[in-house]
Design a protein around this motif. Structure first.
Motif, PDB file in Angstrom:
ATOM      1  N   TYR A  78       0.862  -1.410  -0.037  1.00 53.41           N
ATOM      2  CA  TYR A  78       0.058  -0.030  -0.021  1.00 53.41           C
ATOM      3  C   TYR A  78       0.866   1.113   0.025  1.00 53.41           C
ATOM      4  N   PRO A  79       0.470   2.446  -0.549  1.00 48.63           N
ATOM      5  CA  PRO A  79       1.019   3.651  -0.561  1.00 48.63           C
ATOM      6  C   PRO A  79       1.692   3.773   0.770  1.00 48.63           C
ATOM      7  N   LYS A  80       3.000   4.226   0.895  1.00 46.39           N
ATOM      8  CA  LYS A  80       3.663   5.080   2.143  1.00 46.39           C
ATOM      9  C   LYS A  80       3.061   5.870   3.135  1.00 46.39           C
ATOM     10  N   GLU A  81       2.050   6.375   2.468  1.00 45.16           N
ATOM     11  CA  GLU A  81       1.411   7.683   3.057  1.00 45.16           C
ATOM     12  C   GLU A  81       0.268   7.150   3.975  1.00 45.16           C
ATOM     13  N   PHE A  82       0.017   5.839   3.647  1.00 42.59           N
ATOM     14  CA  PHE A  82      -1.391   5.192   4.521  1.00 42.59           C
ATOM     15  C   PHE A  82      -0.696   4.894   5.903  1.00 42.59           C
ATOM     16  N   TYR A  83       0.538   4.409   6.103  1.00 43.61           N
ATOM     17  CA  TYR A  83       1.420   4.230   7.261  1.00 43.61           C
ATOM     18  C   TYR A  83       1.603   5.344   7.976  1.00 43.61           C
ATOM     19  N   GLU A  84       2.088   6.384   7.509  1.00 40.42           N
ATOM     20  CA  GLU A  84       2.506   7.836   7.820  1.00 40.42           C
ATOM     21  C   GLU A  84       1.473   8.565   8.337  1.00 40.42           C
ATOM     22  N   GLY A 122      -1.920   7.800   8.183  1.00 43.05           N
ATOM     23  CA  GLY A 122      -2.956   6.861   8.626  1.00 43.05           C
ATOM     24  C   GLY A 122      -4.349   7.264   7.391  1.00 43.05           C
ATOM     25  N   ILE A 123      -5.313   6.260   7.423  1.00 43.79           N
ATOM     26  CA  ILE A 123      -6.356   6.282   6.460  1.00 43.79           C
ATOM     27  C   ILE A 123      -7.666   6.563   7.264  1.00 43.79           C
ATOM     28  N   GLU A 124      -8.603   7.307   6.130  1.00 42.31           N
ATOM     29  CA  GLU A 124     -10.126   7.338   6.620  1.00 42.31           C
ATOM     30  C   GLU A 124     -10.894   6.294   6.090  1.00 42.31           C
ATOM     31  N   ALA A 163     -17.110   1.550  -0.276  1.00 45.34           N
ATOM     32  CA  ALA A 163     -16.234   2.160   0.091  1.00 45.34           C
ATOM     33  C   ALA A 163     -15.614   3.054  -1.066  1.00 45.34           C
ATOM     34  N   LYS A 164     -15.121   2.396  -2.021  1.00 46.64           N
ATOM     35  CA  LYS A 164     -14.476   3.033  -3.235  1.00 46.64           C
ATOM     36  C   LYS A 164     -15.324   3.931  -3.900  1.00 46.64           C
ATOM     37  N   GLN A 165     -16.611   3.648  -4.166  1.00 50.11           N
ATOM     38  CA  GLN A 165     -17.395   4.654  -4.781  1.00 50.11           C
ATOM     39  C   GLN A 165     -17.631   5.901  -3.802  1.00 50.11           C
ATOM     40  N   ASN A 166     -17.265   5.891  -2.802  1.00 48.97           N
ATOM     41  CA  ASN A 166     -17.499   7.024  -1.742  1.00 48.97           C
ATOM     42  C   ASN A 166     -16.079   7.441  -1.603  1.00 48.97           C
ATOM     43  N   ASN A 167     -14.846   7.129  -2.285  1.00 44.58           N
ATOM     44  CA  ASN A 167     -13.599   7.592  -2.366  1.00 44.58           C
ATOM     45  C   ASN A 167     -13.071   7.323  -1.131  1.00 44.58           C
ATOM     46  N   TYR A 168     -13.330   6.008  -0.274  1.00 44.63           N
ATOM     47  CA  TYR A 168     -12.518   5.731   0.803  1.00 44.63           C
ATOM     48  C   TYR A 168     -11.966   4.213   0.300  1.00 44.63           C
ATOM     49  N   PHE A 169     -10.832   3.956   1.043  1.00 46.16           N
ATOM     50  CA  PHE A 169     -10.163   2.811   0.694  1.00 46.16           C
ATOM     51  C   PHE A 169     -10.494   1.630   1.174  1.00 46.16           C
ATOM     52  N   GLU A 170     -11.174   1.674   2.517  1.00 41.69           N
ATOM     53  CA  GLU A 170     -11.878   0.635   3.331  1.00 41.69           C
ATOM     54  C   GLU A 170     -13.123   0.986   3.887  1.00 41.69           C
ATOM     55  N   SER A 171     -13.786   0.064   4.310  1.00 44.56           N
ATOM     56  CA  SER A 171     -14.859   0.123   5.254  1.00 44.56           C
ATOM     57  C   SER A 171     -15.165  -0.782   6.157  1.00 44.56           C
ATOM     58  N   VAL A 172     -15.864  -0.405   7.128  1.00 39.89           N
ATOM     59  CA  VAL A 172     -15.624  -1.385   8.479  1.00 39.89           C
ATOM     60  C   VAL A 172     -17.209  -1.941   8.314  1.00 39.89           C
ATOM     61  N   MET A 173     -17.255  -3.151   8.404  1.00 41.91           N
ATOM     62  CA  MET A 173     -18.643  -3.912   8.513  1.00 41.91           C
ATOM     63  C   MET A 173     -19.043  -4.246  10.059  1.00 41.91           C
ATOM     64  N   LEU A 174     -20.468  -4.045  10.142  1.00 48.07           N
ATOM     65  CA  LEU A 174     -21.018  -4.306  11.454  1.00 48.07           C
ATOM     66  C   LEU A 174     -21.569  -5.829  11.234  1.00 48.07           C
ATOM     67  N   ASN A 175     -21.950  -6.428  12.220  1.00 45.44           N
ATOM     68  CA  ASN A 175     -22.565  -7.659  11.906  1.00 45.44           C
ATOM     69  C   ASN A 175     -24.276  -7.271  12.076  1.00 45.44           C
ATOM     70  N   THR A 176     -25.146  -8.195  11.881  1.00 44.30           N
ATOM     71  CA  THR A 176     -26.652  -8.092  11.948  1.00 44.30           C
ATOM     72  C   THR A 176     -27.070  -7.324  13.296  1.00 44.30           C
ATOM     73  N   LYS A 177     -26.367  -7.611  14.435  1.00 44.68           N
ATOM     74  CA  LYS A 177     -26.717  -7.021  15.447  1.00 44.68           C
ATOM     75  C   LYS A 177     -26.269  -5.605  16.056  1.00 44.68           C
ATOM     76  N   VAL A 187      -5.816   4.149  11.441  1.00 44.54           N
ATOM     77  CA  VAL A 187      -7.053   4.788  10.916  1.00 44.54           C
ATOM     78  C   VAL A 187      -7.120   6.121  11.786  1.00 44.54           C
ATOM     79  N   VAL A 188      -7.408   7.205  11.185  1.00 53.07           N
ATOM     80  CA  VAL A 188      -7.485   8.475  11.874  1.00 53.07           C
ATOM     81  C   VAL A 188      -8.930   9.059  11.656  1.00 53.07           C
ATOM     82  N   LYS A 189      -9.946   8.627  10.742  1.00 52.67           N
ATOM     83  CA  LYS A 189     -11.183   9.224  10.874  1.00 52.67           C
ATOM     84  C   LYS A 189     -12.080   8.219  10.481  1.00 52.67           C
ATOM     85  N   ILE A 190     -13.162   7.861  11.062  1.00 49.15           N
ATOM     86  CA  ILE A 190     -14.307   6.850  10.945  1.00 49.15           C
ATOM     87  C   ILE A 190     -15.424   7.531  10.712  1.00 49.15           C
ATOM     88  N   ASP A 191     -15.994   7.658   9.456  1.00 49.63           N
ATOM     89  CA  ASP A 191     -17.309   8.276   9.104  1.00 49.63           C
ATOM     90  C   ASP A 191     -17.202   9.843   9.550  1.00 49.63           C
TER      91      ASP A 191
END
Ligand code: PMP
Length: 283
Positions: A120-126, A128-130, A163-177, A253-257
């Motif tokens: 992954y790009p170095k800047e991800f690690y330096e 952080g990602i949203e 995630a990608k369609q909203n210009n994010y690299f990743e998304s966090v998934m919740l379970n059905t609860k 990870v530096v920002k969530i939603d």
């Protein structure tokens, strides 16, 4: 590149499987993604155990013992002369008729691909990602246990597309609860008051090899760790957050939603864990 298929190594252009393989027709099979650091297969035994447990959970017989599998992996790395790279280990249900009945397939097929790792790009690690929370819920274990590392990733792929369609690299998934499960291809951790926390596998997380390594290393360097159910509230109010995975290793990870996590930079606990992980893999 030499690719192992059922007992033989093939050149890349000759490495082919049948269109009747149920891995292709139905995503019927299991796999592992494994790192090679410095010519050594990272956590080979743990990956092999997880592969066989995934296979058992889908009633798939692997035609090799675990010891034979480890030898084959080492041979594949040697044949490919790979010092740093990535192994894709795949077991499909094998060839069969067009119906879904897996018992019509004669025998499972083993494929071992040894390739390069795309970092992954170095800047991800330096920096952080949203990430965002996905609207797709992780598959409930009563339907398909997320601990099975199967060839069917559509649940995760839909969340990745979102995630990608909203210009994010990743998304966090919740379970059905509504509890946090994991990201589309990585486990998730939070840090709260210096305690390192990750969801238990029964909340829908794969038992990540990197996840388990991080838990062990964090304990070793003196941090308290917990496997505990988390909600979005816990994510938003954590001091630090990071993702773990074979390819990703550890990404802050530096920002969530759009909510800033802690100080909005890679936190000190995360930094220490990254340092220890780097040390461990280069040993
Ligand atoms: N969760 C999912 C859904 C994954 O596919 C992966 C592997 N990419 C992980 C977590 C991380 O597991 P590991 O550390 O074993 O790569």
């Amino acid at each position: 590149m030499k690719i192992f298929i059922d007992g033989k190594f093939y050149a890349k252009e000759d490495a082919k499987v049948s269109v009747f393989d149920h891995g292709l027709l139905y995503g019927d099979g299991v796999f592992e993604g494994i790192r090679i650091y410095n010519g050594k297969i990272f956590k080979a035994k743990e990956h092999i155990v997880r592969l066989y447990e995934s296979a058992k959970a889908i009633f798939l017989k692997i035609e090799y013992t675990q010891d034979e599998m480890e030898k084959l992996l080492n041979e594949a790395v040697k044949v490919n002369e790979k010092k740093d790279g990535y192994i894709r280990l795949i077991v499909t249900r094998g060839d069969g008729p067009l119906g879904i009945d897996p018992f019509q397939c004669a025998k499972s097929k083993l494929i071992i691909i040894v390739g390069d790792i795309t970092l992954y790009p170095k800047e991800f690690y330096e920096k952080g990602i949203e990430i965002i929370t996905s609207s797709y819920r992780r598959m409930p274990s009563e339907s398909l246990d997320p601990r099975i590392k199967s060839l069917n990733y559509l649940n995760n792929i839909l969340a990745k597309i979102e995630a990608k369609q909203n210009n994010y690299f990743e998304s966090v998934m919740l379970n059905t609860k509504g509890f946090v499960a994991e990201c589309t291809g990585d486990n998730i951790f939070t840090v709260k008051n210096n305690v390192i926390i990750t969801p238990p596998s029964y909340d829908g997380a794969l038992e990540g090899i990197t996840r388990n390594t991080v838990l062990q290393l964090a304990n070793k360097i003196g941090f308290e760790t917990r496997e505990m159910s988390l909600t979005r509230y816990d994510l938003y109010n954590s001091n630090e957050c990071f993702l773990t995975g074979t390819g990703a290793e550890i990404i802050p990870v530096v920002k969530i939603d759009n909510n800033i996590i802690g100080d909005g930079v890679c936190g000190n606990v995360t930094k220490k864990v990254i340092l220890e992980f780097r040390r461990f893999v280069s040993e």
